[in-house]
Design a protein around this motif. Structure first.
Motif, PDB file in Angstrom:
ATOM      1  N   PHE A  33     -10.456  11.061   2.711  1.00 48.80           N
ATOM      2  CA  PHE A  33     -10.367   9.768   3.380  1.00 48.80           C
ATOM      3  C   PHE A  33     -10.927   9.810   4.797  1.00 48.80           C
ATOM      4  O   PHE A  33     -10.862   8.833   5.520  1.00 48.80           O
ATOM      5  N   GLN A  83      -4.489   3.359   5.233  1.00 51.21           N
ATOM      6  CA  GLN A  83      -4.547   2.429   4.106  1.00 51.21           C
ATOM      7  C   GLN A  83      -3.976   1.058   4.472  1.00 51.21           C
ATOM      8  O   GLN A  83      -4.413   0.037   3.940  1.00 51.21           O
ATOM      9  N   ASN A 102     -10.914   6.072  -3.714  1.00 54.02           N
ATOM     10  CA  ASN A 102      -9.642   5.583  -4.225  1.00 54.02           C
ATOM     11  C   ASN A 102      -9.017   6.429  -5.313  1.00 54.02           C
ATOM     12  O   ASN A 102      -7.811   6.404  -5.503  1.00 54.02           O
ATOM     13  N   GLN A 103      -9.856   7.189  -5.994  1.00 53.66           N
ATOM     14  CA  GLN A 103      -9.286   7.989  -7.078  1.00 53.66           C
ATOM     15  C   GLN A 103      -8.290   9.024  -6.532  1.00 53.66           C
ATOM     16  O   GLN A 103      -7.485   9.564  -7.251  1.00 53.66           O
ATOM     17  N   LYS A 104      -8.343   9.266  -5.203  1.00 55.02           N
ATOM     18  CA  LYS A 104      -7.433  10.244  -4.611  1.00 55.02           C
ATOM     19  C   LYS A 104      -6.134   9.604  -4.144  1.00 55.02           C
ATOM     20  O   LYS A 104      -5.290  10.257  -3.558  1.00 55.02           O
ATOM     21  N   ASP A 105      -6.010   8.314  -4.369  1.00 49.44           N
ATOM     22  CA  ASP A 105      -4.886   7.600  -3.797  1.00 49.44           C
ATOM     23  C   ASP A 105      -3.539   8.135  -4.271  1.00 49.44           C
ATOM     24  O   ASP A 105      -2.602   8.278  -3.498  1.00 49.44           O
ATOM     25  N   LYS A 113       0.810  -1.219   0.000  1.00 51.70           N
ATOM     26  CA  LYS A 113       0.000   0.000   0.000  1.00 51.70           C
ATOM     27  C   LYS A 113       0.847   1.276   0.000  1.00 51.70           C
ATOM     28  O   LYS A 113       0.500   2.266  -0.616  1.00 51.70           O
ATOM     29  N   ARG A 157      -2.639  11.251  -2.492  1.00 56.74           N
ATOM     30  CA  ARG A 157      -2.190  10.989  -1.126  1.00 56.74           C
ATOM     31  C   ARG A 157      -0.751  10.495  -1.118  1.00 56.74           C
ATOM     32  O   ARG A 157       0.061  10.906  -0.293  1.00 56.74           O
ATOM     33  N   ASP A 158      -0.421   9.597  -2.036  1.00 56.21           N
ATOM     34  CA  ASP A 158       0.931   9.071  -2.051  1.00 56.21           C
ATOM     35  C   ASP A 158       1.958  10.162  -2.313  1.00 56.21           C
ATOM     36  O   ASP A 158       3.075  10.119  -1.823  1.00 56.21           O
ATOM     37  N   GLU A 205     -12.332   4.583   2.910  1.00 59.48           N
ATOM     38  CA  GLU A 205     -11.546   4.323   1.706  1.00 59.48           C
ATOM     39  C   GLU A 205     -12.341   4.459   0.416  1.00 59.48           C
ATOM     40  O   GLU A 205     -11.859   4.149  -0.659  1.00 59.48           O
TER      41      GLU A 205
END
Ligand code: ADP
Ligand code: MG
Length: 816
Positions: free
Chosen positions: A187, A143, A169-172, A76, A175-176, A166
């Motif tokens: 989130f 996550q 997810n399109q914002k993942d 993740k 966030r990373d 969660e």
């Protein structure tokens, strides 16, 4: 200290050695974990839970659980826990403090033991220093937990709570990229306080955990109780929370009635008091003592013969407070006046703390001094020290970059061992010796020149100061030298995080108070990372941390230094100090200064003198000692309260679950003590019917309990200052405090039964309580405590239900 350090050192290396086989076991499991399908992770969690139910211990499943979390992080977060991080996690699981340097990845370390200890389903708490970090870490680490099938809650101030969610997810990717300093709010789903606590893992600040505990003990029914016990906690930045913040207890309160004129009167007296004549000042302890002359003067001005006997301890307390406000509290240092409000400046971060108020009339005294509106004094309706709050946890652990210098205190007060965990890569940072100047001006000039020089070659500089005012001052010097810079006077932590995350860029010059942006990583070359820039900054020598003043605690200095040289990065640190700094001033730098003057050393030329260097460190050690004692003292006093608090809160808790036995126990005591009580009680029981009778008594007890407890808290406060005054005799204040405190407590307990009985005697119909002149005026403020002895209580409206629980309108009951 030398011996102690080596004992702690030995314990650490022993721990690390013994962790070896466990680390090997975890590593050996990796192959198996790699093979798991994504959907297997939550199933694994379920099977761990099952095994725990079947009698296996947390230690039995630890290697597998840690290996699983590591694999989840790999997938993740694209981060694989280093072996030293496993060791840090193991220490946290064992209920110890992991000392791991800044940048070692403690946020990630915590996922291991938090996951493991949350498996029992009793809730695991991760305690952070501010709301922002609680949200950030919950979103970032959420996550991992979510992937593992655990829920995550966040508690913030102002009663804001979230659960990790969660479904975005399109914002993942976003966030990373920026999640290490920016919170991706999508989130976080707002929820009730209770939901946040019911999550497997709850992130929140020490303040909110403590306040929720106090609030729970003011709740009127189980429905309002939010915490579900104190099972396991990891305290991040544990030194900041359990040491720096432990000097003042948490207090929740409601408004009380002393008028503004009262404070103005004392201010006018204090204004006429002369230092060293009417009172003396102890700068080290931030205390004043009135002289006989001062007392006489006050008595004349008040027109009384003897303030102690005629006016009592309350007047003496206010008089002292007014003089302290005059002599000790400095405008623009300890507080600022902004838009007619006195706002506290946090001594550690230099940040303004709007809404926060000094207690026991200090804030009002300062308001009187500054001629602004005097807010109503608030009354404490509950208080607890962090020491005693965190001792509730069945297992407590902590992590920080700087614990070792306070290892003794952690052990003595909290029973916590400190384990120094080795760094992932060797530290290559260079800590240069202090440069010492005669004057502050000389120091600032030299700093500005140094920064200019570093800036010219492009090396990033982080300048640590002790207050916002010093930030501004330094900024002036830098402007004179033409050095572009950023001042971190951010009003909020998130903004601050964004700025500090970029302090490692080429040519960045950032001025910040020592602790600003704590918890935020400074990457060389900025964040997100630009590879090319990263290399450049490395070649310039990494981040240069320049301290402008030694802090009272060496620990805080180390914290500042630690911002540089993380994860084997190059870096440099140096402190510039002057003989005019508070620390030196208080501890007799006069002699040194005269000496330097005699030798004709110019003010912006530093001296490197071993004698001066040593006296600086002695001064720090001495102040650390003072503070340690002050906290021990706070704790000793709170321990007296703790005993009483537990009795009062236990009674409340019994009443809340409408436990008949609990009520009968109390009634029996009443019957024992009072003639004829039995008859009356039986009579009422018959008249109302059992259920209604017990329900009404339950409410009465809760109400009387809280009202008396509040009065008692106040009385104990006064007692505390009065025993300190008595210390001029031979009696030890704490002994007196214990003795009289106990007597007062017994009196309160008796009075509680008295009032409960008198209310029972007057009850007529179910759930209605007629009150004929209670013996004491009960406080009828709403039990809705505000944050820190801050904002005012909501007042009970005339048409609102009476807080006594009678079910009647307030105006027809206690408001009549
Ligand atoms: P600390 O709290 O110890 O000062 P942080 O938790 O803020 O450190 O982490 C510092 C940085 O190190 C973060 O950018 C984090 O992503 C990174 N980091 C931590 N552990 C690892 C790891 N095992 N692998 C790669 N990066 C890591
Ligand atoms: Mg951290």
């Amino acid at each position: 200290m030398g011996i102690l350090t080596s004992i702690f050192g030995d314990a650490s290396s022993k721990f690390v050695r013994e962790a070896g086989p466990i680390v090997n076991k975890i590593n050996a499991l990796e192959e198996e974990m790699v093979k798991l399908a994504d959907s297997d992770f939550a199933l694994k969690t379920a099977s761990f839970r099952q095994r725990l139910k079947e009698g296996e211990s947390l230690d039995d499943i630890l290697p597998e659980a840690f290996a699983l979390v590591r694999e989840a992080a790999k997938r993740k977060l694209k981060e694989r826990h280093y072996d030293v991080q496993l060791i840090g996690g193991l220490a946290l699981h064992r209920g110890k403090i992991s000392e791991m340097k800044t940048g070692e990845g403690k946020t990630l370390v915590a996922t291991l033991p938090i996951y493991l200890n949350a498996l029992t389903g009793e809730g695991a708490h991760l305690v952070t220093v501010n709301d922002y970090l609680a949200r950030r870490d919950a979103v970032l680490m959420g996550q991992i937990y979510n992937f593992l099938g655990l829920s995550v809650g966040v508690i913030n101030s102002q009663n804001v709570s979230y659960v990790y969610d969660e479904s975005h997810n399109q914002k993942d990717a976003e966030r990373d990229q920026v999640g290490e300093f920016k919170i991706v709010y999508d989130f976080l789903k707002p929820c009730s306080r209770r939901e946040a606590y019911n999550a497997d893992i709850t992130y929140g600040t020490n303040h909110e955990f403590g306040f929720d505990y106090l609030r729970d003990n003011l709740a009127n029914s189980m429905n309002d109780v939010v915490q579900r016990g104190h099972h396991y906690a990891i305290v991040d930045e544990v030194d900041s929370i359990l040491i720096d913040e432990a000097r003042t207890p948490l207090i929740i309160s409601s408004a009380s009635e002393d008028s503004g004129d009262f404070y103005i009167k004392f201010y006018q007296i204090a204004r006429q008091m002369k230092r060293d004549v009417d009172y003396t000042v102890d700068e080290k302890m931030k205390a004043i003592a009135l002289t006989d002359e001062g007392i006489n003067k006050a008595e004349n001005l008040l027109g009384v013969g003897n303030i102690y006997t005629e006016k009592g301890i309350k007047y003496v307390h206010h008089l002292e407070t007014a003089v302290r406000a005059q002599a000790i509290f400095e405008k623009d240092k300890d507080y600022v006046v902004k838009e007619g409000e006195v706002i506290i400046v946090d001594p550690f971060t230099g940040r303004l703390q709007p809404g926060r108020r000094w207690s026991e009339g200090v804030h009002q005294a300062i308001e009187a001094k500054e001629g602004v509106k005097i807010e109503k004094e608030t009354r404490s309706s509950g208080s607890i020290t962090f020491q005693n709050y965190f001792r509730f946890y069945k297992k407590l652990s902590g992590m920080t970059g700087t614990a070792a210098t306070s290892a003794e205190e952690f052990l003595k007060v909290y029973g916590l061992d400190v384990i120094v965990v080795p760094t992932h890569r060797p530290v290559v940072r260079r800590d240069a010796p202090d440069l010492i100047f005669q004057t502050e001006k000389g120091k600032f000039q030299a700093i500005a020149r140094k920064v200019k020089e570093l800036n010219r070659k492009g090396q990033p500089v982080l300048i640590g100061t002790i207050s916002i005012e010093k930030n501004e001052l330094l900024s002036v010097y830098l402007r004179q030298e033409g050095v572009p810079h950023t001042i971190l006077n951010a009003k909020n932590h998130e903004k601050e995080g964004e700025i500090i995350a970029q302090a490692g860029r080429v040519g960045a010059v950032t001025i910040a108070t020592n602790m600003a942006g704590r918890g935020i990583d400074i990457k060389l070359g900025g964040n997100p990372l630009v590879e090319e820039e990263h290399e450049k900054v490395r070649n310039f020598g990494g981040l240069f941390v320049l301290g402008t003043e030694r802090h009272e605690a060496r620990r805080i200095d180390n914290q500042l230094r630690g911002r540089s040289g993380r994860q084997g990065d190059p870096g440099e640190t140096q402190f510039f100090v002057s003989l005019e700094d508070d620390l030196m001033r208080v501890f007799g730098a006069e002699k040194i200064k005269n000496m330097m003057g005699r030798f004709g050393i110019p003010e912006d030329v530093p001296i490197e003198n071993r004698f001066v260097g040593r006296s600086l460190e002695n001064a720090q050690a001495k102040i650390e000692g003072f503070h340690f004692d002050a906290r021990k003292y706070t704790l000793e006093y709170d321990n007296v309260m703790n005993y009483q608090r537990q009795i009062v809160y236990a009674r409340r808790q019994k009443m809340m679950v409408s436990n008949k036995e609990g009520i009968d126990e109390l009634l029996n005591k009443i019957i024992e003590e009072r003639e004829g009580a039995k008859k009356i009680i039986e009579e009422k029981k018959g008249k109302l019917g059992e259920d209604a009778f017990y329900e009404t008594v339950r409410r009465i007890v809760l109400y009387v309990n809280d009202a008396l407890w509040m009065e008692h808290l106040e009385a104990m406060d006064y007692l505390r200052s009065s025993v300190n005054l008595r210390a001029y005799g031979q009696r030890e204040p704490i002994v007196e405090y214990k003795k009289e405190g106990l007597a007062m407590f017994k009196a309160m307990e008796y009075s509680l039964r008295d009032q409960v009985f008198s209310l029972i005697s007057t009850m007529n119909e179910p759930a209605q309580v007629e009150i004929n002149q209670p013996k004491q005026t009960l406080v009828v403020s709403h039990n809705e405590p505000s944050e820190v002895s801050g904002k005012q209580e909501k007042e009970v409206g005339r048409n609102d239900p009476c807080p006594c629980g009678s079910g009647k309108k307030y105006k027809k009951c206690h408001g009549a």
